[in-house]
Design a protein around this motif. Structure first.
Motif, PDB file in Angstrom:
ATOM      1  N   MET A   1       4.573 -41.969  15.345  1.00  0.00           N
ATOM      2  CA  MET A   1       4.176 -41.582  16.699  1.00  0.00           C
ATOM      3  C   MET A   1       4.156 -40.054  16.800  1.00  0.00           C
ATOM      4  SD  MET A   1       5.890 -42.680  20.327  1.00  0.00           S
ATOM      5  CE  MET A   1       5.190 -42.142  21.870  1.00  0.00           C
ATOM      6  N   GLU A   2       3.083 -39.501  17.340  1.00  0.00           N
ATOM      7  CA  GLU A   2       2.939 -38.055  17.417  1.00  0.00           C
ATOM      8  C   GLU A   2       3.899 -37.472  18.452  1.00  0.00           C
ATOM      9  OE1 GLU A   2      -0.580 -34.701  18.052  1.00  0.00           O
ATOM     10  OE2 GLU A   2      -1.059 -36.843  17.970  1.00  0.00           O
ATOM     11  N   THR A   3       4.502 -36.344  18.098  1.00  0.00           N
ATOM     12  CA  THR A   3       5.440 -35.685  18.997  1.00  0.00           C
ATOM     13  C   THR A   3       4.691 -35.095  20.189  1.00  0.00           C
ATOM     14  OG1 THR A   3       6.882 -35.105  17.145  1.00  0.00           O
ATOM     15  CG2 THR A   3       7.154 -33.856  19.193  1.00  0.00           C
ATOM     16  N   PRO A   4       5.109 -35.376  21.429  1.00  0.00           N
ATOM     17  CA  PRO A   4       4.476 -34.745  22.589  1.00  0.00           C
ATOM     18  C   PRO A   4       4.539 -33.224  22.471  1.00  0.00           C
ATOM     19  CG  PRO A   4       5.896 -36.553  23.288  1.00  0.00           C
ATOM     20  CD  PRO A   4       6.151 -36.344  21.823  1.00  0.00           C
ATOM     21  N   PHE A   5       3.478 -32.566  22.888  1.00  0.00           N
ATOM     22  CA  PHE A   5       3.389 -31.126  22.704  1.00  0.00           C
ATOM     23  C   PHE A   5       4.478 -30.375  23.472  1.00  0.00           C
ATOM     24  CE2 PHE A   5       1.771 -26.877  23.789  1.00  0.00           C
ATOM     25  CZ  PHE A   5       1.573 -26.384  22.499  1.00  0.00           C
ATOM     26  N   ILE A   6       4.973 -30.932  24.570  1.00  0.00           N
ATOM     27  CA  ILE A   6       6.010 -30.248  25.334  1.00  0.00           C
ATOM     28  C   ILE A   6       7.242 -29.991  24.463  1.00  0.00           C
ATOM     29  CG2 ILE A   6       6.996 -32.412  26.222  1.00  0.00           C
ATOM     30  CD1 ILE A   6       6.733 -29.022  28.083  1.00  0.00           C
ATOM     31  N   PHE A   7       7.534 -30.899  23.518  1.00  0.00           N
ATOM     32  CA  PHE A   7       8.641 -30.683  22.600  1.00  0.00           C
ATOM     33  C   PHE A   7       8.287 -29.604  21.573  1.00  0.00           C
ATOM     34  CE2 PHE A   7       9.689 -35.216  23.733  1.00  0.00           C
ATOM     35  CZ  PHE A   7      10.855 -34.926  24.411  1.00  0.00           C
ATOM     36  N   THR A   8       7.074 -29.683  21.047  1.00  0.00           N
ATOM     37  CA  THR A   8       6.629 -28.677  20.074  1.00  0.00           C
ATOM     38  C   THR A   8       6.694 -27.284  20.673  1.00  0.00           C
ATOM     39  OG1 THR A   8       5.142 -30.296  19.056  1.00  0.00           O
ATOM     40  CG2 THR A   8       4.698 -27.971  18.598  1.00  0.00           C
ATOM     41  N   LEU A   9       6.283 -27.152  21.927  1.00  0.00           N
ATOM     42  CA  LEU A   9       6.285 -25.861  22.600  1.00  0.00           C
ATOM     43  C   LEU A   9       7.679 -25.257  22.659  1.00  0.00           C
ATOM     44  CD1 LEU A   9       4.846 -23.676  24.312  1.00  0.00           C
ATOM     45  CD2 LEU A   9       5.191 -25.145  26.316  1.00  0.00           C
ATOM     46  N   HIS A  10       8.692 -26.106  22.796  1.00  0.00           N
ATOM     47  CA  HIS A  10      10.057 -25.610  22.995  1.00  0.00           C
ATOM     48  C   HIS A  10      10.906 -25.602  21.729  1.00  0.00           C
ATOM     49  CE1 HIS A  10       8.932 -26.353  27.211  1.00  0.00           C
ATOM     50  NE2 HIS A  10       9.815 -25.416  27.473  1.00  0.00           N
ATOM     51  N   GLU A  11      10.370 -26.083  20.624  1.00  0.00           N
ATOM     52  CA  GLU A  11      11.140 -26.068  19.381  1.00  0.00           C
ATOM     53  C   GLU A  11      11.341 -24.629  18.901  1.00  0.00           C
ATOM     54  OE1 GLU A  11       9.149 -28.553  16.576  1.00  0.00           O
ATOM     55  OE2 GLU A  11       9.747 -30.414  17.571  1.00  0.00           O
ATOM     56  N   GLY A  12      12.533 -24.346  18.409  1.00  0.00           N
ATOM     57  CA  GLY A  12      12.831 -23.022  17.877  1.00  0.00           C
ATOM     58  C   GLY A  12      13.191 -21.986  18.912  1.00  0.00           C
ATOM     59  N   LEU A  13      13.181 -22.351  20.199  1.00  0.00           N
ATOM     60  CA  LEU A  13      13.533 -21.407  21.252  1.00  0.00           C
ATOM     61  C   LEU A  13      15.051 -21.410  21.475  1.00  0.00           C
ATOM     62  CD1 LEU A  13      10.747 -22.035  23.923  1.00  0.00           C
ATOM     63  CD2 LEU A  13      10.730 -20.511  21.938  1.00  0.00           C
ATOM     64  N   PRO A  14      15.597 -20.304  21.989  1.00  0.00           N
ATOM     65  CA  PRO A  14      17.050 -20.250  22.209  1.00  0.00           C
ATOM     66  C   PRO A  14      17.528 -21.260  23.245  1.00  0.00           C
ATOM     67  CG  PRO A  14      15.966 -18.320  23.151  1.00  0.00           C
ATOM     68  CD  PRO A  14      14.944 -19.024  22.315  1.00  0.00           C
ATOM     69  N   ARG A  15      16.680 -21.499  24.259  1.00  0.00           N
ATOM     70  CA  ARG A  15      17.000 -22.474  25.301  1.00  0.00           C
ATOM     71  C   ARG A  15      15.719 -23.220  25.667  1.00  0.00           C
ATOM     72  NH1 ARG A  15      22.016 -21.403  28.123  1.00  0.00           N
ATOM     73  NH2 ARG A  15      21.358 -23.021  29.547  1.00  0.00           N
ATOM     74  N   GLN A  16      15.886 -24.397  26.251  1.00  0.00           N
ATOM     75  CA  GLN A  16      14.736 -25.162  26.713  1.00  0.00           C
ATOM     76  C   GLN A  16      14.611 -25.107  28.236  1.00  0.00           C
ATOM     77  OE1 GLN A  16      16.724 -26.256  23.965  1.00  0.00           O
ATOM     78  NE2 GLN A  16      15.009 -25.248  22.926  1.00  0.00           N
ATOM     79  N   GLY A  17      15.367 -24.226  28.859  1.00  0.00           N
ATOM     80  CA  GLY A  17      15.305 -24.023  30.300  1.00  0.00           C
ATOM     81  C   GLY A  17      16.099 -22.777  30.651  1.00  0.00           C
ATOM     82  N   PRO A  18      15.981 -22.303  31.880  1.00  0.00           N
ATOM     83  CA  PRO A  18      16.707 -21.092  32.287  1.00  0.00           C
ATOM     84  C   PRO A  18      18.222 -21.265  32.181  1.00  0.00           C
ATOM     85  CG  PRO A  18      14.975 -21.638  33.854  1.00  0.00           C
ATOM     86  CD  PRO A  18      15.111 -22.819  32.947  1.00  0.00           C
ATOM     87  N   GLY A  19      18.900 -20.179  31.851  1.00  0.00           N
ATOM     88  CA  GLY A  19      20.350 -20.201  31.768  1.00  0.00           C
ATOM     89  C   GLY A  19      20.849 -19.062  30.903  1.00  0.00           C
ATOM     90  N   SER A  20      22.161 -18.952  30.792  1.00  0.00           N
ATOM     91  CA  SER A  20      22.772 -17.918  29.959  1.00  0.00           C
ATOM     92  C   SER A  20      24.202 -18.313  29.648  1.00  0.00           C
ATOM     93  CB  SER A  20      22.764 -16.565  30.676  1.00  0.00           C
ATOM     94  OG  SER A  20      23.682 -16.574  31.763  1.00  0.00           O
ATOM     95  N   ASN A  21      24.745 -17.729  28.587  1.00  0.00           N
ATOM     96  CA  ASN A  21      26.148 -17.977  28.267  1.00  0.00           C
ATOM     97  C   ASN A  21      27.065 -17.509  29.383  1.00  0.00           C
ATOM     98  OD1 ASN A  21      25.555 -19.153  25.832  1.00  0.00           O
ATOM     99  ND2 ASN A  21      25.953 -17.317  24.607  1.00  0.00           N
TER     100      ASN A  21
END
Length: 249
Positions: A1-21
């Motif tokens: 099954m092909e991975t939805p692009f929304i996941f591909t777009l966010h792969e390798g990013l520090p976060r998948q949504g706004p926030g901070s330590n």
């Protein structure tokens, strides 16, 4: 099954949504009377920046980190091992609307930038069973900071998340769902730009030539650019609020 692009777009990013330590630490500091070895469930953990930070600031805890996308969990496992906290984090691939843990398994539920996927009211109701008496649910949720948003901001949120409401109304929903509101605070604009929007925009530029002609991918890229443009102009009108809730009863 092909991975939805929304996941591909966010792969390798520090976060998948706004926030901070810093925001993660601030929210955790508001929890009182935790056991010496609390069990924490991080729901929709993504690549786990906040998961690793929780493990750092709570050395006695064990964290179960749940996400539906295995590459995010693999990233988290690598980050946790590099930070020396991998032995206290267990990753589980599961959907947040069908969490496999037994009732009353956790002292803390953590959900930064994820509850919108199932909806605020549904998440509060369905996750409550997982908490032990007096346990905490800590989450970020989109809110209006104004009672009179601009037409452009209102149109954007009506398209992507029409359930957005004010902090006061969101607190009322939480109270009705069986939680006491311990505290809330807004995420600063830097939590949107530095760890989320700037990396997303860089990722968009890298991916754009590779996905030309792919309607799903092009639509996701267009949405990401619209989202950042609206925030750039209207960040004073809306944002994420951190809610620290405690299970009643």
């Amino acid at each position: 099954m092909e991975t939805p692009f929304i996941f591909t777009l966010h792969e390798g990013l520090p976060r998948q949504g706004p926030g901070s330590n810093a925001c993660t630490r601030k929210a955790f500091s508001m929890l009182a009377d935790l056991s010496a070895r609390p069990e924490i469930l991080d729901i929709g953990c993504g690549a786990g920046m906040q998961t690793v930070e929780l493990a750092r600031i709570c050395p006695g805890c064990h964290i179960t980190a749940v996400d539906i996308h295995q590459p995010f969990l693999d990233d988290l496992a690598r980050r946790a091992a590099s930070a020396g906290v991998g032995d206290r984090i267990t990753t589980v691939r599961a959907s947040m609307d069908d969490l496999p843990s037994p009732d009353a398994s956790f002292d803390v539920l953590w959900a930064e930038g994820s509850i919108f996927i199932v909806g605020f009211e549904k998440g509060l109701a369905s996750w409550r069973r997982l908490l032990r008496p007096g346990g905490y649910l800590c989450l970020t949720e989109s809110v209006w900071f104004t009672e009179d948003p601009s037409p452009e901001a209102a149109a954007f949120w009506n398209d992507c998340y029409p359930a957005i409401t004010t902090v006061r109304e969101t607190c009322a929903i939480a109270e009705s769902a069986g939680y006491a509101v311990v505290a809330t605070f807004p995420l600063p604009k830097s939590a949107w730009w530095e760890n989320y929007y700037m990396p997303v925009l860089k990722r968009v530029e890298d991916l754009r030539p590779k996905v030309a002609g792919n309607p799903e991918a092009e639509a996701q890229i267009e949405f990401a650019e619209r989202e950042t443009a609206v925030y750039r102009e209207h960040a004073d009108e809306y944002g994420y609020e951190f809610f620290i809730l405690q299970k009643k009863g």
